[in-house]
Design a protein around this motif. Sequence first.
Motif, mmCIF file in Angstrom:
data_model
loop_
_atom_site.group_PDB
_atom_site.id
_atom_site.type_symbol
_atom_site.label_atom_id
_atom_site.label_comp_id
_atom_site.label_asym_id
_atom_site.label_seq_id
_atom_site.Cartn_x
_atom_site.Cartn_y
_atom_site.Cartn_z
ATOM 1 N N CYS A 152 30.799 48.492 27.812
ATOM 2 C CA CYS A 152 30.049 47.257 28.329
ATOM 3 C C CYS A 152 30.272 45.824 27.743
ATOM 4 C CB CYS A 152 28.605 47.564 28.715
ATOM 5 S SG CYS A 152 27.988 46.355 29.932
ATOM 6 N N GLU A 153 30.072 45.702 26.640
ATOM 7 C CA GLU A 153 30.344 44.587 25.897
ATOM 8 C C GLU A 153 31.778 44.200 25.865
ATOM 9 O OE1 GLU A 153 28.319 42.509 24.519
ATOM 10 O OE2 GLU A 153 26.548 43.770 25.174
ATOM 11 N N GLN A 154 32.506 45.214 25.733
ATOM 12 C CA GLN A 154 33.897 44.903 25.821
ATOM 13 C C GLN A 154 34.395 44.268 26.973
ATOM 14 O OE1 GLN A 154 36.429 48.250 24.699
ATOM 15 N NE2 GLN A 154 38.058 47.174 23.907
ATOM 16 N N ARG A 155 33.799 44.938 27.994
ATOM 17 C CA ARG A 155 34.192 44.417 29.550
ATOM 18 C C ARG A 155 33.779 43.043 29.578
ATOM 19 N NH1 ARG A 155 32.322 48.885 33.299
ATOM 20 N NH2 ARG A 155 31.007 49.475 31.722
ATOM 21 N N LEU A 156 32.517 42.584 29.200
ATOM 22 C CA LEU A 156 31.976 41.267 29.301
ATOM 23 C C LEU A 156 32.870 40.294 28.495
ATOM 24 C CD1 LEU A 156 28.015 42.025 29.320
ATOM 25 C CD2 LEU A 156 29.668 41.462 31.303
ATOM 26 N N ALA A 157 33.232 40.860 27.232
ATOM 27 C CA ALA A 157 34.256 39.958 26.434
ATOM 28 C C ALA A 157 35.643 39.676 27.169
ATOM 29 C CB ALA A 157 34.471 40.710 25.128
ATOM 30 N N ALA A 158 35.902 40.747 27.955
ATOM 31 C CA ALA A 158 37.122 40.352 28.500
ATOM 32 C C ALA A 158 37.038 39.428 29.821
ATOM 33 C CB ALA A 158 37.710 41.743 29.211
ATOM 34 N N LEU A 159 35.821 39.677 30.646
ATOM 35 C CA LEU A 159 35.562 38.626 31.544
ATOM 36 C C LEU A 159 35.418 37.435 31.003
ATOM 37 C CD1 LEU A 159 34.638 38.108 34.319
ATOM 38 C CD2 LEU A 159 32.351 38.853 33.817
ATOM 39 N N VAL A 160 34.794 37.095 29.846
ATOM 40 C CA VAL A 160 34.746 35.842 29.342
ATOM 41 C C VAL A 160 35.979 35.382 28.998
ATOM 42 C CG1 VAL A 160 33.687 34.500 27.133
ATOM 43 C CG2 VAL A 160 32.205 35.821 28.246
ATOM 44 N N SER A 161 37.036 36.058 28.515
ATOM 45 C CA SER A 161 38.324 35.713 28.047
ATOM 46 C C SER A 161 39.083 35.244 29.244
ATOM 47 C CB SER A 161 39.042 36.749 27.293
ATOM 48 O OG SER A 161 40.296 36.416 26.900
ATOM 49 N N ILE A 162 39.039 35.839 30.278
ATOM 50 C CA ILE A 162 39.514 35.243 31.581
ATOM 51 C C ILE A 162 39.117 34.121 32.131
ATOM 52 C CG2 ILE A 162 39.623 35.995 33.972
ATOM 53 C CD1 ILE A 162 40.242 38.941 33.101
ATOM 54 N N LEU A 163 37.891 33.967 32.228
ATOM 55 C CA LEU A 163 37.352 32.735 32.710
ATOM 56 C C LEU A 163 37.697 31.712 31.753
ATOM 57 C CD1 LEU A 163 33.621 34.127 33.615
ATOM 58 C CD2 LEU A 163 35.285 32.801 35.169
ATOM 59 N N GLN A 164 37.466 31.662 30.408
ATOM 60 C CA GLN A 164 38.173 30.722 29.363
ATOM 61 C C GLN A 164 39.412 30.416 29.474
ATOM 62 O OE1 GLN A 164 36.934 32.601 25.689
ATOM 63 N NE2 GLN A 164 35.044 31.341 25.421
ATOM 64 N N GLN A 165 40.260 31.335 29.862
ATOM 65 C CA GLN A 165 41.783 31.105 30.191
ATOM 66 C C GLN A 165 41.896 30.250 31.503
ATOM 67 O OE1 GLN A 165 44.585 34.253 30.249
ATOM 68 N NE2 GLN A 165 45.897 33.084 31.147
ATOM 69 N N ALA A 166 41.297 30.569 32.382
ATOM 70 C CA ALA A 166 41.285 29.786 33.687
ATOM 71 C C ALA A 166 40.631 28.243 33.642
ATOM 72 C CB ALA A 166 40.438 30.503 34.734
ATOM 73 N N ALA A 167 39.705 28.224 32.614
ATOM 74 C CA ALA A 167 39.112 26.895 32.504
ATOM 75 C C ALA A 167 39.891 26.115 31.728
ATOM 76 C CB ALA A 167 37.618 26.908 31.843
ATOM 77 N N ALA A 168 40.695 26.653 30.730
ATOM 78 C CA ALA A 168 41.653 25.723 29.658
ATOM 79 C C ALA A 168 42.850 25.580 30.626
ATOM 80 C CB ALA A 168 41.646 26.734 28.469
ATOM 81 N N ALA A 169 43.420 26.029 31.525
ATOM 82 C CA ALA A 169 44.833 26.004 32.110
ATOM 83 C C ALA A 169 44.857 24.350 32.795
ATOM 84 C CB ALA A 169 45.024 27.136 33.045
ATOM 85 N N PRO A 170 46.124 23.947 32.785
ATOM 86 C CA PRO A 170 46.210 22.892 33.531
ATOM 87 C C PRO A 170 45.391 22.789 34.738
ATOM 88 C CG PRO A 170 48.174 23.335 32.678
ATOM 89 C CD PRO A 170 47.340 24.476 32.302
ATOM 90 N N GLY A 171 44.691 21.928 35.079
ATOM 91 C CA GLY A 171 43.811 21.921 36.536
ATOM 92 C C GLY A 171 42.653 22.529 36.477
ATOM 93 N N GLY A 172 42.315 23.392 35.333
ATOM 94 C CA GLY A 172 40.916 24.197 35.158
ATOM 95 C C GLY A 172 40.731 24.945 36.322
ATOM 96 N N ASN A 218 49.024 36.495 35.814
ATOM 97 C CA ASN A 218 48.416 36.967 34.469
ATOM 98 C C ASN A 218 48.038 38.220 34.318
ATOM 99 O OD1 ASN A 218 48.469 34.342 33.214
ATOM 100 N ND2 ASN A 218 46.981 33.770 35.111
ATOM 101 N N THR A 219 47.890 39.298 35.025
ATOM 102 C CA THR A 219 47.480 40.590 34.706
ATOM 103 C C THR A 219 48.207 41.398 33.877
ATOM 104 O OG1 THR A 219 46.329 40.851 37.292
ATOM 105 C CG2 THR A 219 46.965 42.875 36.144
ATOM 106 N N ALA A 220 49.432 41.131 33.742
ATOM 107 C CA ALA A 220 50.412 42.016 32.785
ATOM 108 C C ALA A 220 49.828 41.388 31.207
ATOM 109 C CB ALA A 220 51.633 41.563 33.022
ATOM 110 N N ALA A 221 49.686 40.394 31.273
ATOM 111 C CA ALA A 221 49.221 39.557 29.941
ATOM 112 C C ALA A 221 47.922 40.108 29.539
ATOM 113 C CB ALA A 221 49.304 37.938 30.115
ATOM 114 N N PHE A 222 47.117 40.387 30.551
ATOM 115 C CA PHE A 222 45.721 40.731 30.196
ATOM 116 C C PHE A 222 45.530 42.160 29.671
ATOM 117 C CE2 PHE A 222 44.028 37.877 34.025
ATOM 118 C CZ PHE A 222 43.932 36.867 33.099
ATOM 119 N N PHE A 223 46.391 43.120 30.092
ATOM 120 C CA PHE A 223 46.569 44.417 29.588
ATOM 121 C C PHE A 223 47.626 44.394 28.714
ATOM 122 C CE2 PHE A 223 44.778 44.764 33.804
ATOM 123 C CZ PHE A 223 43.804 45.622 33.416
ATOM 124 N N ALA A 224 48.231 43.349 28.231
ATOM 125 C CA ALA A 224 49.371 43.807 27.107
ATOM 126 C C ALA A 224 48.518 43.735 25.634
ATOM 127 C CB ALA A 224 50.265 42.478 26.854
#
Length: 147
Positions: free
Chosen positions: A1-21, A38-44
């Motif tokens: 569960c912790e690993q899934r939450l960390a992945a969710l945080v990572s996805i949200l951080q990537q979305a926020a940091a991208a140009p245009g937020g 981005n899905t392929a990069a998430f699972f890479a």
Amino acid sequence: CEQRLAALVSILQQAAAAPGGFAETIGYNRRSNFFQINTAAFFAPGGPLSAYNSVTPQFLQQRFAAAEKHVRDNFTAQGGHSADQSGAQGEGMPAYVRLFHQYFESMTSAPSRSRQQEAHREEYRGIERSLTGAQPLLGARSNGTAL
């Protein structure tokens, strides 16, 4: 569960940091494209979901929407946890909840799509008018009498 939450945080951080937020990544009418790209990069290897079997962008988007709904229902609804945007009361909240609150705030303050399109049309009309100049009304003569 912790690993899934960390992945969710990572996805949200990537979305926020991208140009245009958030507005240009996971905002309205943008989310499908974000997950397609981005899905392929998430699972890479080294990606936030590298420990999991790869899924389709549509499935990942559905899971993300379910997480969004969970946060909206349980952490922002009447009687739920406080949606304090100052952070004073939200320090004990999980990181993914704080990031979703930032996303919700950015979406409520972002101009609507129709407003953005209207602003674009007005800008285009202004440019067009500046290039062509004022045109006489249809049916008008140069001496001011109608045809």
